[in-house]
Write a protein that holds these residues in place. Structure first.
Motif, PDB file in Angstrom:
ATOM      1  N   ASP A  47     -13.351  -6.257  11.518  1.00  0.00           N
ATOM      2  CA  ASP A  47     -13.481  -6.253  10.269  1.00  0.00           C
ATOM      3  C   ASP A  47     -13.157  -4.950   9.672  1.00  0.00           C
ATOM      4  O   ASP A  47     -14.017  -3.943  10.134  1.00  0.00           O
ATOM      5  CB  ASP A  47     -15.143  -6.302  10.093  1.00  0.00           C
ATOM      6  CG  ASP A  47     -15.566  -6.501   8.625  1.00  0.00           C
ATOM      7  OD1 ASP A  47     -14.759  -6.863   7.968  1.00  0.00           O
ATOM      8  OD2 ASP A  47     -16.896  -6.557   8.462  1.00  0.00           O
ATOM      9  N   ALA A  48     -12.138  -4.846   8.672  1.00  0.00           N
ATOM     10  CA  ALA A  48     -11.692  -3.780   8.379  1.00  0.00           C
ATOM     11  C   ALA A  48     -11.912  -3.621   6.894  1.00  0.00           C
ATOM     12  O   ALA A  48     -11.296  -4.861   6.166  1.00  0.00           O
ATOM     13  CB  ALA A  48     -10.274  -3.590   8.886  1.00  0.00           C
ATOM     14  N   VAL A  49     -12.403  -2.544   6.152  1.00  0.00           N
ATOM     15  CA  VAL A  49     -12.713  -2.658   4.756  1.00  0.00           C
ATOM     16  C   VAL A  49     -12.295  -1.223   4.364  1.00  0.00           C
ATOM     17  O   VAL A  49     -12.073  -0.213   4.912  1.00  0.00           O
ATOM     18  CB  VAL A  49     -14.138  -2.641   4.544  1.00  0.00           C
ATOM     19  CG1 VAL A  49     -14.259  -2.586   2.984  1.00  0.00           C
ATOM     20  CG2 VAL A  49     -14.758  -4.026   5.154  1.00  0.00           C
ATOM     21  N   VAL A  66     -10.435  -8.967   6.601  1.00  0.00           N
ATOM     22  CA  VAL A  66      -9.796  -7.600   5.995  1.00  0.00           C
ATOM     23  C   VAL A  66     -10.130  -7.621   4.305  1.00  0.00           C
ATOM     24  O   VAL A  66      -9.879  -8.705   3.891  1.00  0.00           O
ATOM     25  CB  VAL A  66      -8.268  -7.230   6.073  1.00  0.00           C
ATOM     26  CG1 VAL A  66      -7.943  -5.982   5.502  1.00  0.00           C
ATOM     27  CG2 VAL A  66      -7.850  -7.403   7.525  1.00  0.00           C
ATOM     28  N   ARG A  67     -10.515  -6.632   3.707  1.00  0.00           N
ATOM     29  CA  ARG A  67     -11.004  -6.319   2.543  1.00  0.00           C
ATOM     30  C   ARG A  67     -10.672  -5.011   1.859  1.00  0.00           C
ATOM     31  O   ARG A  67     -10.839  -4.226   2.419  1.00  0.00           O
ATOM     32  CB  ARG A  67     -12.474  -6.925   2.060  1.00  0.00           C
ATOM     33  CG  ARG A  67     -12.927  -8.121   2.454  1.00  0.00           C
ATOM     34  CD  ARG A  67     -14.425  -8.252   2.213  1.00  0.00           C
ATOM     35  NE  ARG A  67     -15.400  -7.326   2.944  1.00  0.00           N
ATOM     36  CZ  ARG A  67     -15.624  -7.300   4.382  1.00  0.00           C
ATOM     37  NH1 ARG A  67     -15.236  -8.701   4.914  1.00  0.00           N
ATOM     38  NH2 ARG A  67     -16.520  -6.619   4.906  1.00  0.00           N
ATOM     39  N   SER A  85      -7.909  -9.130  -1.212  1.00  0.00           N
ATOM     40  CA  SER A  85      -7.488  -8.033  -1.951  1.00  0.00           C
ATOM     41  C   SER A  85      -6.591  -7.330  -1.187  1.00  0.00           C
ATOM     42  O   SER A  85      -7.105  -5.993  -0.530  1.00  0.00           O
ATOM     43  CB  SER A  85      -8.784  -7.362  -2.384  1.00  0.00           C
ATOM     44  OG  SER A  85      -8.352  -6.105  -3.173  1.00  0.00           O
ATOM     45  N   ALA A  86      -5.171  -7.101  -1.167  1.00  0.00           N
ATOM     46  CA  ALA A  86      -4.400  -6.410  -0.558  1.00  0.00           C
ATOM     47  C   ALA A  86      -3.323  -5.701  -1.741  1.00  0.00           C
ATOM     48  O   ALA A  86      -2.771  -6.672  -2.243  1.00  0.00           O
ATOM     49  CB  ALA A  86      -3.601  -6.852   0.490  1.00  0.00           C
ATOM     50  N   ASN A  87      -3.320  -4.593  -1.773  1.00  0.00           N
ATOM     51  CA  ASN A  87      -2.456  -3.776  -2.752  1.00  0.00           C
ATOM     52  C   ASN A  87      -0.854  -3.757  -2.303  1.00  0.00           C
ATOM     53  O   ASN A  87      -0.352  -3.123  -2.973  1.00  0.00           O
ATOM     54  CB  ASN A  87      -3.018  -2.562  -3.220  1.00  0.00           C
ATOM     55  CG  ASN A  87      -4.263  -3.022  -4.059  1.00  0.00           C
ATOM     56  OD1 ASN A  87      -4.169  -3.709  -4.756  1.00  0.00           O
ATOM     57  ND2 ASN A  87      -5.232  -2.084  -3.715  1.00  0.00           N
ATOM     58  N   GLY A  88      -0.783  -4.285  -1.241  1.00  0.00           N
ATOM     59  CA  GLY A  88       0.740  -4.245  -0.653  1.00  0.00           C
ATOM     60  C   GLY A  88       1.246  -5.436   0.013  1.00  0.00           C
ATOM     61  O   GLY A  88       0.383  -6.508  -0.184  1.00  0.00           O
ATOM     62  N   ASN A  89       2.443  -5.597   0.576  1.00  0.00           N
ATOM     63  CA  ASN A  89       2.775  -6.889   1.342  1.00  0.00           C
ATOM     64  C   ASN A  89       1.840  -7.199   2.473  1.00  0.00           C
ATOM     65  O   ASN A  89       1.072  -6.481   2.961  1.00  0.00           O
ATOM     66  CB  ASN A  89       4.141  -6.545   1.720  1.00  0.00           C
ATOM     67  CG  ASN A  89       5.274  -6.462   0.875  1.00  0.00           C
ATOM     68  OD1 ASN A  89       5.095  -6.602  -0.270  1.00  0.00           O
ATOM     69  ND2 ASN A  89       6.300  -5.469   1.191  1.00  0.00           N
ATOM     70  N   SER A 102      -6.266 -14.070  -0.297  1.00  0.00           N
ATOM     71  CA  SER A 102      -6.492 -14.122  -1.668  1.00  0.00           C
ATOM     72  C   SER A 102      -6.120 -12.779  -2.346  1.00  0.00           C
ATOM     73  O   SER A 102      -6.432 -11.734  -1.655  1.00  0.00           O
ATOM     74  CB  SER A 102      -7.960 -14.536  -2.062  1.00  0.00           C
ATOM     75  OG  SER A 102      -8.809 -13.754  -1.853  1.00  0.00           O
ATOM     76  N   ASP A 103      -5.678 -12.657  -3.481  1.00  0.00           N
ATOM     77  CA  ASP A 103      -5.615 -11.527  -4.316  1.00  0.00           C
ATOM     78  C   ASP A 103      -4.577 -10.615  -3.471  1.00  0.00           C
ATOM     79  O   ASP A 103      -5.085  -9.448  -3.282  1.00  0.00           O
ATOM     80  CB  ASP A 103      -6.905 -10.737  -4.430  1.00  0.00           C
ATOM     81  CG  ASP A 103      -6.790  -9.657  -5.635  1.00  0.00           C
ATOM     82  OD1 ASP A 103      -5.639 -10.039  -6.487  1.00  0.00           O
ATOM     83  OD2 ASP A 103      -7.742  -8.782  -5.683  1.00  0.00           O
TER      84      ASP A 103
END
Length: 118
Positions: A47-49, A66-67, A85-89, A102-103
């Motif tokens: 679990d990585a946040v 992963v969040r 919610s990933a801000n990259g690839n 998602s996202d």
């Protein structure tokens, strides 16, 4: 930093009446959010946040969640993957488990070998 779990050796006897030993280990690790993270795990969940650096997570026989991440590579066997919610690839590969993504702000590449993906 590298963390490795080494389990105690079990005494081997020809005649042993008790059950085999069982071990449980849990880690809760805090680190700078922009540091890269690499995890290799078997028989447990990850679990990585809030990992905004590159994350490379590989697991078997457990789930990956992963969040709020940056660029991620997730690889799992015999467990589910959930990425939110990933801000990259994002590269997601799962064999014999469900996948929920998602996202994702960058490009996403998903591969599964199960019928339970979406």
């Amino acid at each position: 930093m590298r963390i490795k779990t080494i389990y105690p050796e079990e005494e081997r006897k020809w005649f042993h009446l008790s059950k085999s030993s069982s071990w449980t280990v849990s880690y809760d690790i805090g680190m700078p959010s922009d540091a890269p993270l690499t995890v290799r795990n078997s028989f447990g969940s990850i679990d990585a946040v809030r990992i905004h650096g590159a994350a490379d997570l590989e697991n078997s026989h457990g789930s990956i969640t992963v969040r709020d991440a940056g660029e991620v590579r997730l690889n799992n066997s015999f467990g589910s993957i959930e990425l939110n919610s990933a801000n990259g690839n994002a590269s997601v590969n799962d064999n014999n488990g469900s996948v929920q993504v998602s996202d994702v702000k960058g490009t996403s590449k998903c591969a599964t070998a199960s019928a339970a993906s979406r």
